[in-house]
Design a protein around this motif. Sequence first.
Motif, short mmCIF file in Angstrom:
data_model
loop_
_atom_site.label_atom_id
_atom_site.label_comp_id
_atom_site.label_asym_id
_atom_site.label_seq_id
_atom_site.Cartn_x
_atom_site.Cartn_y
_atom_site.Cartn_z
N GLY A 86 -1.53 -10.43 -5.21
CA GLY A 86 -1.74 -10.13 -3.80
C GLY A 86 -0.87 -8.97 -3.39
O GLY A 86 -0.29 -8.28 -4.22
N LYS A 87 -0.78 -8.77 -2.08
CA LYS A 87 0.06 -7.68 -1.60
C LYS A 87 0.69 -8.04 -0.27
O LYS A 87 0.16 -8.84 0.50
N ARG A 113 -4.94 2.81 7.81
CA ARG A 113 -4.41 4.07 7.31
C ARG A 113 -3.12 4.33 8.06
O ARG A 113 -3.07 4.20 9.29
N TYR A 114 -2.06 4.70 7.33
CA TYR A 114 -0.75 4.91 7.94
C TYR A 114 0.02 5.97 7.17
O TYR A 114 -0.34 6.34 6.05
N ILE A 115 1.08 6.46 7.81
CA ILE A 115 1.94 7.48 7.20
C ILE A 115 3.16 6.78 6.61
O ILE A 115 3.83 6.00 7.28
N LYS A 116 3.42 7.09 5.34
CA LYS A 116 4.60 6.54 4.67
C LYS A 116 5.20 7.63 3.81
O LYS A 116 4.51 8.20 2.95
N GLU A 123 -4.61 0.98 3.07
CA GLU A 123 -4.59 -0.38 2.54
C GLU A 123 -5.81 -1.11 3.05
O GLU A 123 -6.26 -0.90 4.18
N THR A 124 -6.35 -1.99 2.23
CA THR A 124 -7.49 -2.82 2.61
C THR A 124 -7.13 -4.27 2.33
O THR A 124 -6.63 -4.60 1.26
N PHE A 125 -7.41 -5.12 3.31
CA PHE A 125 -7.13 -6.55 3.19
C PHE A 125 -8.41 -7.33 3.48
O PHE A 125 -9.16 -6.99 4.39
#
Length: 159
Positions: A86-87, A113-116, A123-125
């Motif tokens: 998982g994540k 979608r995010y800035i890191k 990421e998809t959940f």
Amino acid sequence: MKLTNQNIRRTLRIVLIVMMVVAVGDLIFSQLNGYLGELFRGYLFLVFPFLVFVSYAILGLPYFSFDAEAAVLHIKSHLVLSSVIGKEVYIIKDNIVSMQVDHSGIRKKLHIRYIKNGQECKETFSVSMLTSEQLKKLMQYANTIEKEVNKSEETTLFI
């Protein structure tokens, strides 16, 4: 806002344990001689793991937790029996570029979608196991985030 489907954990664990006991019992009875051995042929030992695999493939990871009460989103998704597969993601709210709930197909998904570290990440959940009420709350929160992102032309990056 906190969302979690922990209530489904207990039910899915019980179902998986019962399936495992029946499959092992079927395998043991298939090794016996006579009528009982012919009745149980050990097929369930192969069928049940296949059913579990197919259900995970269709529905995705069943456990989902979403915590948006702090300045950092905490999203966790993993298998019911263990959190090894998982994540778990921590995302600063101000760094979110977009957040959408996808209803297309059998599996419902949350796309973020995010800035890191100066890079845009996605990421998809799987949110298929959420109740319809929880899904509505998540969609409302996603719409709120989308409105905030669209309102501000220049997003401040907190790296």
